[in-house]
Design an enzyme around this catalytic site. Structure first.
Site, PDB file in Angstrom:
ATOM      1  N   CYS A  28       0.881  -1.123   0.213  1.00 56.99           N
ATOM      2  CA  CYS A  28       0.094  -0.054  -0.084  1.00 56.99           C
ATOM      3  C   CYS A  28       0.739   1.078  -0.113  1.00 56.99           C
ATOM      4  O   CYS A  28       0.284   2.213  -0.564  1.00 56.99           O
ATOM      5  CB  CYS A  28      -0.879   0.176   1.084  1.00 56.99           C
ATOM      6  SG  CYS A  28      -2.173  -1.417   1.156  1.00 56.99           S
ATOM      7  N   HIS A  33      18.179  -2.525   5.319  1.00 54.90           N
ATOM      8  CA  HIS A  33      16.644  -2.044   5.093  1.00 54.90           C
ATOM      9  C   HIS A  33      15.953  -3.213   4.937  1.00 54.90           C
ATOM     10  O   HIS A  33      14.661  -3.156   5.547  1.00 54.90           O
ATOM     11  CB  HIS A  33      16.828  -1.198   3.927  1.00 54.90           C
ATOM     12  CG  HIS A  33      15.420  -0.688   3.367  1.00 54.90           C
ATOM     13  ND1 HIS A  33      14.506   0.073   4.027  1.00 54.90           N
ATOM     14  CD2 HIS A  33      14.581  -1.531   2.474  1.00 54.90           C
ATOM     15  CE1 HIS A  33      13.348   0.244   3.369  1.00 54.90           C
ATOM     16  NE2 HIS A  33      13.332  -0.658   2.490  1.00 54.90           N
TER      17      HIS A  33
END
Length: 387
Positions: free
Chosen positions: A39, A74
């Site tokens: 999203c 990350h």
């Protein structure tokens, strides 16, 4: 690792929409990679051993570029819930798994990517089982309801959920805990709307009856997977009564022009950042513990990748030797077939083969491309093996 990243921290919802890929088209064009789209992020991970970074930079010029250790860290942080809009949310781990297995299904992963992604999944699982980073409401769906509760009394309200997919289902599960007066579910495929409505104890709505449902409901939560807008100013201009709309779809379900209507209040994923900030405060005590887990798992991963790199090196060296051997062998066999003394040819072949290897080795040493102390240690070790 090479990572091209765009997420909610630096990109708006509309910018992310423009950067999204059609999965099939993406994997038709690119190899040795994993595409992750959620999203609020679009990320592409490439195996640095197989791609040319300079060639990729133009294709991904609108993305942030992260390389090497930082890209891997990350991914580990992302899998652990530390990079999500809502810290510690569980949904991202499932999305990483799905994206990885999709890339694998298309035949786009490599041994390197397999190693890194499987480690990220394991790290995310550890973070959630060994800490409280995911305790409480953390998904986008939960954040949407939490945002609503800050702005309206949900008790005894009629709620319409548009979309019966993954996000719509999550929204519904949160809603049934809220003593809602009635829950309605609309979906282009009516059967899916019926299935979700049954689970929620609500009612399904045919998509062509959406306008009637909009009139009847106080709160509308849009969570479809439609590539096009389903609500806009024209759709809502004749709808009566105050309406609160929460658009958590990506791409967006609701056109921004609905904000021009005085009876409509629109919230989007961008508004969830406020909820994220509050949840971060609740969970920040767990962050150092999760970061410690990431540090431990990264150290383990580094050793695996070093071993993998060494395996690549050995493979390259074997190919180098094989190329020399095959070349000299062809010459030797040709000479034998021409009638020359096989014994002399074999002796000559062994001398040429050894001299070729030695020549390239000496050239590398004198060009300072190889650490001479390492060479001395290696020769000493090899001499002991011969003896």
């Amino acid at each position: 690792m090479i990572l091209f990243k765009a997420d909610y921290k630096k990109y708006s919802v509309s910018q992310l929409e423009m950067l999204r890929f059609k999965e099939e088209d993406f994997y038709r064009r690119y190899d040795h990679c994993v595409l992750l789209q959620t999203c609020n992020r679009v990320e592409v991970y490439f195996d640095p051993n197989f791609v040319n970074l300079e060639n990729l930079k133009m294709d991904f010029k609108d993305f942030e570029l992260i390389k090497g250790k930082d890209a891997i860290i990350h991914l580990l942080r992302l899998a652990s819930g530390l990079e999500s809009m809502i810290i510690g949310e569980d949904q991202i781990l499932g999305q990483i798994k799905k994206s990885y297995y999709t890339a694998k299904k298309y035949g786009k992963t490599t041994k390197y990517l397999d190693t890194v992604f499987l480690k990220s999944i394991h790290t995310g699982q550890r973070a959630r089982s060994e800490t409280k980073i995911n305790k409480g409401r953390v998904s986008i769906a939960s954040a949407a309801i939490e945002l609503l509760e800050k702005n309206v009394e949900l008790k005894n309200k009629n709620i319409l959920v548009v979309g019966a997919g993954e996000i719509g289902t999550l929204v519904g599960k949160v809603l049934i805990e809220k003593n809602i007066k009635a829950i309605f579910v609309a979906n282009r495929t009516y059967e899916r709307a019926e299935r979700l409505a049954k689970k929620l104890g609500g009612m399904a709505v045919h998509f062509d009856k959406l306008k009637e449902a909009l009139n009847f409901c106080d709160v509308i939560i849009c969570a479809t997977a439609s590539p096009h807008k389903i609500l806009d100013k024209d759709t809502l201009k004749d709808v009566k009564g105050e309406k609160i709309i929460v658009d958590i779809a990506n791409p967006r379900d609701v056109d921004d022009n609905v904000r021009e209507l005085p009876n409509v209040k629109l919230y989007t994923i961008d508004d969830l950042r406020l909820v994220s900030k509050e949840n971060l405060e609740k969970r920040k005590k767990e962050i150092p513990i999760v970061e410690k887990i990431i540090e431990e798992e990264f150290s383990i991963l580094q050793r695996k990748l070093e071993k993998l790199n060494f395996e690549h090196l050995i493979k390259d060296y074997r190919n180098y030797i094989e190329n020399i051997r095959n070349r000299e062998l062809k010459k030797a066999l040709k000479m034998i077939r021409s009638g020359k003394d096989p014994e002399k040819i074999i002796v000559k072949f062994s001398e040429v083969f050894a001299n070729r290897l030695l020549h390239d080795f000496i050239e590398a040493v004198y060009s300072n491309k190889v650490d001479k102390e390492v060479i001395k240690d290696m020769i000493t070790l090899l001499k002991s093996k011969i003896q």
